[in-house]
Design a protein around this motif. Structure first.
Motif, PDB file in Angstrom:
ATOM      1  N   ALA A  44     -28.941  17.473 -19.834  1.00 32.97           N
ATOM      2  CA  ALA A  44     -28.340  17.320 -18.469  1.00 32.97           C
ATOM      3  C   ALA A  44     -26.952  17.559 -18.326  1.00 32.97           C
ATOM      4  CB  ALA A  44     -28.866  16.309 -17.516  1.00 32.97           C
ATOM      5  N   ILE A  45     -26.120  16.663 -19.402  1.00 31.25           N
ATOM      6  CA  ILE A  45     -24.675  16.505 -19.228  1.00 31.25           C
ATOM      7  C   ILE A  45     -24.098  17.762 -19.810  1.00 31.25           C
ATOM      8  CG2 ILE A  45     -22.886  15.073 -20.261  1.00 31.25           C
ATOM      9  CD1 ILE A  45     -24.541  13.749 -18.194  1.00 31.25           C
ATOM     10  N   ALA A  46     -24.642  18.026 -21.141  1.00 34.19           N
ATOM     11  CA  ALA A  46     -24.239  19.438 -21.544  1.00 34.19           C
ATOM     12  C   ALA A  46     -24.079  20.655 -20.585  1.00 34.19           C
ATOM     13  CB  ALA A  46     -24.831  19.544 -22.924  1.00 34.19           C
ATOM     14  N   LEU A  47     -25.389  20.921 -20.021  1.00 31.78           N
ATOM     15  CA  LEU A  47     -25.323  21.745 -19.270  1.00 31.78           C
ATOM     16  C   LEU A  47     -24.234  21.947 -18.093  1.00 31.78           C
ATOM     17  CD1 LEU A  47     -29.186  22.583 -19.041  1.00 31.78           C
ATOM     18  CD2 LEU A  47     -27.675  24.088 -20.066  1.00 31.78           C
ATOM     19  N   HIS A  48     -24.229  20.701 -17.538  1.00 34.53           N
ATOM     20  CA  HIS A  48     -23.333  20.520 -16.314  1.00 34.53           C
ATOM     21  C   HIS A  48     -22.021  20.643 -16.812  1.00 34.53           C
ATOM     22  CE1 HIS A  48     -22.062  19.249 -12.508  1.00 34.53           C
ATOM     23  NE2 HIS A  48     -21.193  18.386 -13.039  1.00 34.53           N
ATOM     24  N   LEU A  49     -21.769  20.238 -17.790  1.00 36.29           N
ATOM     25  CA  LEU A  49     -20.172  20.351 -18.580  1.00 36.29           C
ATOM     26  C   LEU A  49     -19.774  21.825 -19.010  1.00 36.29           C
ATOM     27  CD1 LEU A  49     -20.158  17.439 -20.931  1.00 36.29           C
ATOM     28  CD2 LEU A  49     -18.377  17.734 -19.147  1.00 36.29           C
ATOM     29  N   GLU A  50     -20.818  22.533 -19.275  1.00 34.98           N
ATOM     30  CA  GLU A  50     -20.596  24.010 -19.419  1.00 34.98           C
ATOM     31  C   GLU A  50     -20.263  24.652 -18.292  1.00 34.98           C
ATOM     32  OE1 GLU A  50     -22.680  27.326 -22.343  1.00 34.98           O
ATOM     33  OE2 GLU A  50     -24.133  26.339 -20.950  1.00 34.98           O
ATOM     34  N   GLU A  51     -21.187  24.307 -17.012  1.00 40.60           N
ATOM     35  CA  GLU A  51     -20.940  24.827 -15.925  1.00 40.60           C
ATOM     36  C   GLU A  51     -19.710  24.454 -15.166  1.00 40.60           C
ATOM     37  OE1 GLU A  51     -23.065  24.428 -11.512  1.00 40.60           O
ATOM     38  OE2 GLU A  51     -24.046  23.599 -13.205  1.00 40.60           O
ATOM     39  N   ILE A  52     -19.050  23.255 -15.457  1.00 44.80           N
ATOM     40  CA  ILE A  52     -17.793  22.978 -14.786  1.00 44.80           C
ATOM     41  C   ILE A  52     -16.478  23.361 -15.831  1.00 44.80           C
ATOM     42  CG2 ILE A  52     -18.888  21.359 -13.385  1.00 44.80           C
ATOM     43  CD1 ILE A  52     -17.696  19.287 -15.232  1.00 44.80           C
ATOM     44  N   GLY A  53     -16.770  24.088 -16.722  1.00 50.22           N
ATOM     45  CA  GLY A  53     -15.625  24.567 -17.568  1.00 50.22           C
ATOM     46  C   GLY A  53     -15.221  24.041 -18.948  1.00 50.22           C
ATOM     47  N   ALA A  54     -16.186  23.083 -19.676  1.00 47.89           N
ATOM     48  CA  ALA A  54     -15.802  22.489 -20.930  1.00 47.89           C
ATOM     49  C   ALA A  54     -15.658  23.795 -22.038  1.00 47.89           C
ATOM     50  CB  ALA A  54     -16.932  21.627 -21.274  1.00 47.89           C
ATOM     51  N   ASP A  55     -14.928  23.838 -22.663  1.00 44.61           N
ATOM     52  CA  ASP A  55     -14.538  24.871 -23.730  1.00 44.61           C
ATOM     53  C   ASP A  55     -15.456  24.798 -24.880  1.00 44.61           C
ATOM     54  OD1 ASP A  55     -12.047  26.211 -22.438  1.00 44.61           O
ATOM     55  OD2 ASP A  55     -11.556  24.063 -22.696  1.00 44.61           O
ATOM     56  N   TYR A  56     -15.609  23.337 -25.246  1.00 50.55           N
ATOM     57  CA  TYR A  56     -16.543  22.957 -26.652  1.00 50.55           C
ATOM     58  C   TYR A  56     -17.471  21.792 -26.318  1.00 50.55           C
ATOM     59  CZ  TYR A  56     -14.810  25.332 -30.886  1.00 50.55           C
ATOM     60  OH  TYR A  56     -14.668  26.353 -31.935  1.00 50.55           O
ATOM     61  N   LEU A  57     -18.424  21.682 -27.053  1.00 52.59           N
ATOM     62  CA  LEU A  57     -19.364  20.419 -26.928  1.00 52.59           C
ATOM     63  C   LEU A  57     -19.320  19.870 -28.302  1.00 52.59           C
ATOM     64  CD1 LEU A  57     -22.338  21.295 -25.003  1.00 52.59           C
ATOM     65  CD2 LEU A  57     -20.434  20.132 -24.108  1.00 52.59           C
ATOM     66  N   GLY A  58     -19.095  18.610 -28.503  1.00 53.77           N
ATOM     67  CA  GLY A  58     -19.216  17.962 -29.795  1.00 53.77           C
ATOM     68  C   GLY A  58     -20.426  17.101 -29.956  1.00 53.77           C
ATOM     69  N   VAL A  59     -21.117  16.993 -31.289  1.00 55.28           N
ATOM     70  CA  VAL A  59     -22.391  16.457 -31.558  1.00 55.28           C
ATOM     71  C   VAL A  59     -22.016  15.630 -32.628  1.00 55.28           C
ATOM     72  CG1 VAL A  59     -23.954  17.629 -30.134  1.00 55.28           C
ATOM     73  CG2 VAL A  59     -23.469  18.120 -32.380  1.00 55.28           C
ATOM     74  N   ALA A  60     -22.810  14.587 -33.107  1.00 58.60           N
ATOM     75  CA  ALA A  60     -22.761  13.963 -34.623  1.00 58.60           C
ATOM     76  C   ALA A  60     -23.411  14.750 -35.608  1.00 58.60           C
ATOM     77  CB  ALA A  60     -23.156  12.542 -34.306  1.00 58.60           C
ATOM     78  N   TYR A  61     -24.755  14.965 -35.209  1.00 55.42           N
ATOM     79  CA  TYR A  61     -25.646  15.448 -36.264  1.00 55.42           C
ATOM     80  C   TYR A  61     -26.200  16.858 -35.712  1.00 55.42           C
ATOM     81  CZ  TYR A  61     -25.023  11.152 -38.018  1.00 55.42           C
ATOM     82  OH  TYR A  61     -24.549  10.018 -38.757  1.00 55.42           O
ATOM     83  N   ALA A  62     -26.817  17.721 -36.499  1.00 53.31           N
ATOM     84  CA  ALA A  62     -27.271  19.189 -36.391  1.00 53.31           C
ATOM     85  C   ALA A  62     -28.170  19.014 -35.397  1.00 53.31           C
ATOM     86  CB  ALA A  62     -27.479  19.861 -37.504  1.00 53.31           C
ATOM     87  N   ALA A  63     -29.323  18.181 -35.331  1.00 49.86           N
ATOM     88  CA  ALA A  63     -30.373  18.339 -34.644  1.00 49.86           C
ATOM     89  C   ALA A  63     -29.967  18.033 -33.047  1.00 49.86           C
ATOM     90  CB  ALA A  63     -31.280  16.733 -34.958  1.00 49.86           C
ATOM     91  N   ILE A  77     -20.195  24.607 -30.074  1.00 51.09           N
ATOM     92  CA  ILE A  77     -21.003  23.172 -30.513  1.00 51.09           C
ATOM     93  C   ILE A  77     -20.147  22.913 -31.846  1.00 51.09           C
ATOM     94  CG2 ILE A  77     -22.709  21.419 -30.612  1.00 51.09           C
ATOM     95  CD1 ILE A  77     -24.223  23.278 -29.028  1.00 51.09           C
ATOM     96  N   LEU A  78     -19.431  21.953 -31.612  1.00 51.07           N
ATOM     97  CA  LEU A  78     -19.115  21.290 -33.167  1.00 51.07           C
ATOM     98  C   LEU A  78     -19.834  20.022 -33.677  1.00 51.07           C
ATOM     99  CD1 LEU A  78     -16.820  20.677 -35.399  1.00 51.07           C
ATOM    100  CD2 LEU A  78     -15.488  19.502 -33.802  1.00 51.07           C
ATOM    101  N   VAL A  79     -20.273  20.113 -34.921  1.00 53.44           N
ATOM    102  CA  VAL A  79     -21.148  19.115 -35.398  1.00 53.44           C
ATOM    103  C   VAL A  79     -20.157  18.108 -36.319  1.00 53.44           C
ATOM    104  CG1 VAL A  79     -23.074  18.540 -36.801  1.00 53.44           C
ATOM    105  CG2 VAL A  79     -23.161  20.609 -35.541  1.00 53.44           C
ATOM    106  N   LEU A  80     -19.891  17.068 -35.769  1.00 50.81           N
ATOM    107  CA  LEU A  80     -18.774  16.061 -36.246  1.00 50.81           C
ATOM    108  C   LEU A  80     -19.067  15.704 -37.807  1.00 50.81           C
ATOM    109  CD1 LEU A  80     -18.208  14.414 -32.928  1.00 50.81           C
ATOM    110  CD2 LEU A  80     -16.675  15.949 -34.334  1.00 50.81           C
ATOM    111  N   HIS A  81     -20.578  15.425 -37.998  1.00 48.12           N
ATOM    112  CA  HIS A  81     -21.069  14.695 -39.342  1.00 48.12           C
ATOM    113  C   HIS A  81     -22.197  15.215 -39.824  1.00 48.12           C
ATOM    114  CE1 HIS A  81     -21.601  10.494 -41.384  1.00 48.12           C
ATOM    115  NE2 HIS A  81     -21.192  11.176 -42.226  1.00 48.12           N
ATOM    116  N   PRO A  82     -21.960  16.796 -40.195  1.00 41.95           N
ATOM    117  CA  PRO A  82     -23.074  17.636 -40.773  1.00 41.95           C
ATOM    118  C   PRO A  82     -23.512  16.918 -42.106  1.00 41.95           C
ATOM    119  CG  PRO A  82     -21.261  18.783 -40.774  1.00 41.95           C
ATOM    120  CD  PRO A  82     -20.774  17.518 -40.033  1.00 41.95           C
ATOM    121  N   GLN A  83     -24.752  17.142 -42.565  1.00 43.02           N
ATOM    122  CA  GLN A  83     -25.255  16.760 -43.706  1.00 43.02           C
ATOM    123  C   GLN A  83     -25.751  18.034 -44.545  1.00 43.02           C
ATOM    124  OE1 GLN A  83     -24.980  13.316 -45.271  1.00 43.02           O
ATOM    125  NE2 GLN A  83     -23.751  13.522 -43.179  1.00 43.02           N
ATOM    126  N   PRO A  84     -25.635  18.190 -45.745  1.00 41.63           N
ATOM    127  CA  PRO A  84     -25.881  19.544 -46.544  1.00 41.63           C
ATOM    128  C   PRO A  84     -27.485  19.936 -45.978  1.00 41.63           C
ATOM    129  CG  PRO A  84     -24.610  18.233 -47.808  1.00 41.63           C
ATOM    130  CD  PRO A  84     -25.029  17.500 -46.676  1.00 41.63           C
TER     131      PRO A  84
END
Length: 362
Positions: A44-63, A77-84
């Motif tokens: 819900a938060i991500a979809l709303h942020l996209e709607e109001i103009g966020a340029d990027y989203l950041g998550v910790a892990y790929a899932a 979407i930037l994955v901040l701590h991806p694992q191989p």
């Protein structure tokens, strides 16, 4: 009713635009929605942020990024701590990984080469002093050699400020900014890349405009906390956590309450049992009179040991009835005040809200 976390999207909009007002219109904003959007509702938060103009989203892990893509999120979407082991998810769902060490960089290059001539956007992380993740300055020659002619698009170069909320550490933060800027300019000159540069977190946005670069990242600020009382009045906590009084007891002098007889009455008191416990995110550290709930605008201190599904509070001087509401935190009684009462921080309290707590989006 069991515990309910009510999420106010209008407050999120307010916080987003307030933080936007602190940066140049040309500077991009990355909204961090890791950890269930700081314990709320990531989708819900991500979809709303996209709607109001966020340029990027950041998550910790790929899932976490996969969940958002499946929900229909389109922005980067930037994955901040991806694992191989999750690199396939990154490429399959167009998630941009942070590459922060030789091991991770080489694994990702190998992964992309196995896909045969597929260029892919990544962000390289530089360790400017947090000493958590990132390449060091002595990795410079290695990076130049490795990324030149690699199947990667260096979409971003970034770092993370360690103490931007603490102006007593201003000199250290300025050193971080200067190290990052110097590293960027040298790498760009040697390789010819044109990356997005980003280093600021919420406190960096508010305290260090010289660290805004091409993009800023904000997490806790979006959710209503500025890491400093002088900013809190400009932000609105987006979530309200409430529970219900299920039963009221009279505990007489000498009687005990809860597991291990965690509270022994020194005088006759009235207690309320409330429908929230440590399985819902109210940890045992809040027990023994350290933490409290708000009932009819009064603090009701938690007695004895917090149970898994319930806790008991002192309502001797509070006029209340079974079935009434108990507030854990909301806009008027913010989470950081309750967290500070037991020696922790708002991040820990809000991100620990358990999955069985009902999320209500407004």
């Amino acid at each position: 009713m069991n515990a309910t976390l009510t999420i106010h999207l209008s407050h999120l909009t307010h916080n987003y635009h307030y933080l936007r007002s602190k940066i140049d219109p040309k500077v991009k904003m990355l909204a961090v929605v890791k950890a269930l959007a700081y314990g709320s509702d990531a989708t819900a938060i991500a979809l709303h942020l996209e709607e109001i103009g966020a340029d990027y989203l950041g998550v910790a892990y790929a899932a976490e990024g996969v969940q958002l893509r499946k929900a229909g999120v389109k922005i980067p979407i930037l994955v901040l701590h991806p694992q191989p082991e999750n690199f396939e998810l990154c490429t399959q769902f167009n998630l941009e990984p942070s590459l922060y060490s030789k091991r991770v960089l080489e694994y990702f290059i190998e992964h992309i080469r196995n896909k045969k001539n597929v260029d892919f956007p990544v962000h390289l992380k530089f360790n400017s002093g947090l000493n958590r993740l990132g390449f060091h300055i002595n990795d410079f020659d290695y990076l130049v050699k490795t990324i030149t002619n690699s199947p990667l698009i260096i979409k971003g170069l970034f770092s993370h400020l360690a103490a931007s909320e603490d102006l007593n550490e201003k000199d250290f933060t300025i050193q971080q900014i200067e190290k990052f800027d110097s590293f960027n300019q040298k790498l760009i000159e040697k390789t010819g890349i044109s990356p997005i540069l980003h280093q600021s977190n919420t406190s960096g946005i508010l305290n260090f405009p010289e660290a805004h670069f091409d993009m800023v990242r904000t997490g806790i600020g979006l959710y209503g906390f500025g890491n400093d009382a002088k900013y809190d009045h400009n932000l609105k906590p987006i979530a309200s956590l409430t529970a219900t009084i299920s039963q009221i007891h009279v505990v007489k002098t000498g009687e005990s309450l809860g597991y291990n007889r965690g509270y022994k009455a020194q005088s006759t008191i009235k207690t309320a049992t409330v429908t929230i416990g440590h399985a819902d995110g109210i940890d045992r550290i809040y027990g023994h009179g350290k933490g409290y709930l708000i009932i009819n605008d009064k603090k009701a201190y938690i007695l004895g040991i917090v149970c898994m599904d319930m806790l008991m509070v002192d309502v001797t001087d509070i006029d209340c009835q079974e079935g009434e509401e108990a507030i854990v935190f909301n806009e008027n009684y913010p989470a950081h005040e309750l967290a500070e009462a037991v020696g922790t921080i708002s991040y820990e309290l809000i991100t620990g809200i358990g999955p069985r707590v009902k999320r209500l989006i407004k």
